[in-house]
Write a protein that holds these residues in place. Structure first.
Motif, short mmCIF file in Angstrom:
data_model
loop_
_atom_site.label_atom_id
_atom_site.label_comp_id
_atom_site.label_asym_id
_atom_site.label_seq_id
_atom_site.Cartn_x
_atom_site.Cartn_y
_atom_site.Cartn_z
N ASN A 52 0.80 -1.29 -0.05
CA ASN A 52 0.22 0.07 -0.19
C ASN A 52 0.92 1.23 0.11
OD1 ASN A 52 -2.34 -1.44 -0.16
ND2 ASN A 52 -2.78 -1.57 2.32
N THR A 53 2.06 1.29 0.72
CA THR A 53 2.67 2.37 0.76
C THR A 53 3.47 2.52 -0.53
OG1 THR A 53 3.26 2.06 2.99
CG2 THR A 53 4.96 3.34 1.99
N ALA A 54 3.96 1.23 -1.18
CA ALA A 54 4.43 1.58 -2.58
C ALA A 54 3.49 2.15 -3.53
CB ALA A 54 5.17 0.05 -3.03
N SER A 55 2.29 1.69 -3.61
CA SER A 55 1.30 2.05 -4.38
C SER A 55 1.01 3.51 -4.25
CB SER A 55 -0.25 1.23 -4.14
OG SER A 55 -1.03 1.72 -4.85
N LEU A 56 1.16 4.03 -3.05
CA LEU A 56 0.76 5.71 -2.46
C LEU A 56 1.95 6.30 -3.31
CD1 LEU A 56 -0.40 7.90 -1.36
CD2 LEU A 56 0.83 7.37 0.74
N MET A 57 3.11 5.72 -3.11
CA MET A 57 4.31 6.67 -3.70
C MET A 57 4.25 6.73 -5.06
SD MET A 57 6.01 7.53 -1.10
CE MET A 57 5.39 7.52 0.34
N TYR A 58 3.99 5.42 -5.79
CA TYR A 58 3.72 5.44 -7.16
C TYR A 58 2.83 6.41 -7.73
CZ TYR A 58 2.63 3.69 -11.74
OH TYR A 58 2.30 3.71 -13.28
N CYS A 59 1.74 6.60 -7.22
CA CYS A 59 0.71 7.57 -7.59
C CYS A 59 1.04 9.11 -7.41
CB CYS A 59 -0.68 7.28 -6.68
SG CYS A 59 -1.40 5.53 -7.41
N ILE A 60 1.61 9.16 -6.06
CA ILE A 60 2.11 10.65 -5.83
C ILE A 60 3.16 10.86 -7.00
CG2 ILE A 60 3.07 11.94 -3.92
CD1 ILE A 60 1.43 10.17 -2.08
N GLU A 61 4.09 10.22 -6.99
CA GLU A 61 5.20 10.37 -7.95
C GLU A 61 4.90 10.63 -9.40
OE1 GLU A 61 9.41 8.50 -9.64
OE2 GLU A 61 7.52 7.20 -9.68
N LYS A 62 3.41 10.08 -10.05
CA LYS A 62 3.01 10.50 -11.12
C LYS A 62 2.42 11.70 -11.33
CE LYS A 62 1.10 7.49 -13.76
NZ LYS A 62 0.30 6.67 -14.50
N GLU A 63 2.01 12.36 -10.25
CA GLU A 63 1.09 13.42 -10.19
C GLU A 63 1.91 14.69 -9.88
OE1 GLU A 63 -2.94 13.66 -8.87
OE2 GLU A 63 -3.22 11.89 -9.82
N ASN A 64 3.13 14.65 -9.43
CA ASN A 64 3.99 15.76 -8.79
C ASN A 64 5.34 15.91 -9.73
OD1 ASN A 64 2.18 16.82 -6.63
ND2 ASN A 64 2.08 14.71 -6.24
N PHE A 69 7.57 15.60 -4.94
CA PHE A 69 7.81 13.87 -4.51
C PHE A 69 8.83 13.76 -3.63
CE2 PHE A 69 8.99 9.67 -5.62
CZ PHE A 69 7.81 9.01 -4.75
N PHE A 70 9.92 14.25 -3.75
CA PHE A 70 10.88 14.00 -2.96
C PHE A 70 10.70 14.76 -1.34
CE2 PHE A 70 15.00 15.34 -0.84
CZ PHE A 70 15.53 13.95 -0.69
N LEU A 71 10.23 15.86 -1.57
CA LEU A 71 9.83 16.44 -0.29
C LEU A 71 8.70 15.61 0.44
CD1 LEU A 71 9.92 20.41 -0.98
CD2 LEU A 71 11.60 19.01 0.19
N PHE A 72 7.71 15.04 -0.32
CA PHE A 72 6.56 14.27 0.23
C PHE A 72 7.28 12.79 0.81
CE2 PHE A 72 3.79 10.78 0.28
CZ PHE A 72 2.59 11.13 0.80
N GLN A 73 8.24 12.53 0.08
CA GLN A 73 8.76 11.07 0.56
C GLN A 73 9.49 11.54 1.93
OE1 GLN A 73 11.16 10.35 -2.95
NE2 GLN A 73 10.52 8.07 -2.76
N ILE A 74 10.06 12.56 2.32
CA ILE A 74 11.07 12.97 3.35
C ILE A 74 9.96 13.04 4.41
CG2 ILE A 74 12.60 14.71 4.57
CD1 ILE A 74 13.94 12.98 2.50
N ALA A 75 8.88 14.01 4.15
CA ALA A 75 7.85 14.31 5.33
C ALA A 75 7.37 12.90 5.60
CB ALA A 75 7.05 15.25 4.74
N TYR A 76 7.03 11.92 4.92
CA TYR A 76 6.31 10.75 5.14
C TYR A 76 7.14 9.88 5.98
CZ TYR A 76 2.89 7.11 4.25
OH TYR A 76 2.06 5.99 4.61
N PHE A 77 8.58 9.79 5.76
CA PHE A 77 9.37 9.30 6.30
C PHE A 77 9.83 9.57 7.79
CE2 PHE A 77 14.03 8.63 7.68
CZ PHE A 77 14.18 7.32 7.60
N LEU A 78 9.69 10.94 7.91
CA LEU A 78 9.84 11.48 9.36
C LEU A 78 8.79 11.34 10.05
CD1 LEU A 78 11.32 15.03 8.26
CD2 LEU A 78 12.75 12.95 9.30
N LEU A 79 7.50 11.21 9.54
CA LEU A 79 6.23 10.67 10.44
C LEU A 79 6.39 9.16 10.77
CD1 LEU A 79 3.53 12.68 8.29
CD2 LEU A 79 4.18 13.17 10.69
N LYS A 80 7.01 8.46 10.00
CA LYS A 80 7.04 7.02 10.23
C LYS A 80 8.08 6.49 11.30
CE LYS A 80 3.49 6.14 8.06
NZ LYS A 80 2.28 5.46 8.56
#
Length: 109
Positions: A52-64, A69-80
């Motif tokens: 589910n995380t991989a699918s979310l990352m794929y969809c967000i990467e396609k639209e940004n 996308f990199f900033l989203f990955q960093i923020a998501y990582f920090l939250l986890k």
């Protein structure tokens, strides 16, 4: 033709609707339908969490853009990161968290 069932995250649903629209199909919003789960609706398995995380990352990467996308990955990582405090399951939690950056290896082509 009508595609009556679009399942997934909101981001992925929008992606599918856009692709259908680009292919010449019309989409309609039908207010009122309700989904009722008669059994547990979401899985807590390790595979499900990582996929589910991989699918979310794929969809967000396609639209940004790459930067967004990199900033989203960093923020998501920090939250986890607090998940890593669970020493008993640190290997499972690390696999889950690292899927934020290695998501493409979990997706089937």
């Amino acid at each position: 033709e009508i595609c009556a069932c679009l399942v997934g995250s909101e981001m992925c649903i929008r992606d599918r609707c856009k692709r259908l629209h680009d292919a010449g199909y019309r989409s309609y919003l039908i207010p009122g339908p309700e989904i009722i789960h008669f059994v547990k609706s979401s899985s807590t398995s390790q595979f499900s969490r990582v996929y589910n995380t991989a699918s979310l990352m794929y969809c967000i990467e396609k639209e940004n853009s790459h930067l967004k996308f990199f900033l989203f990955q960093i923020a998501y990582f920090l939250l986890k990161i607090p998940l890593l405090l669970n020493i008993k399951n640190i290997r499972k939690e690390w696999e889950y968290i690292s899927s934020i950056f290695k998501y493409k290896q979990y997706l089937v082509k």
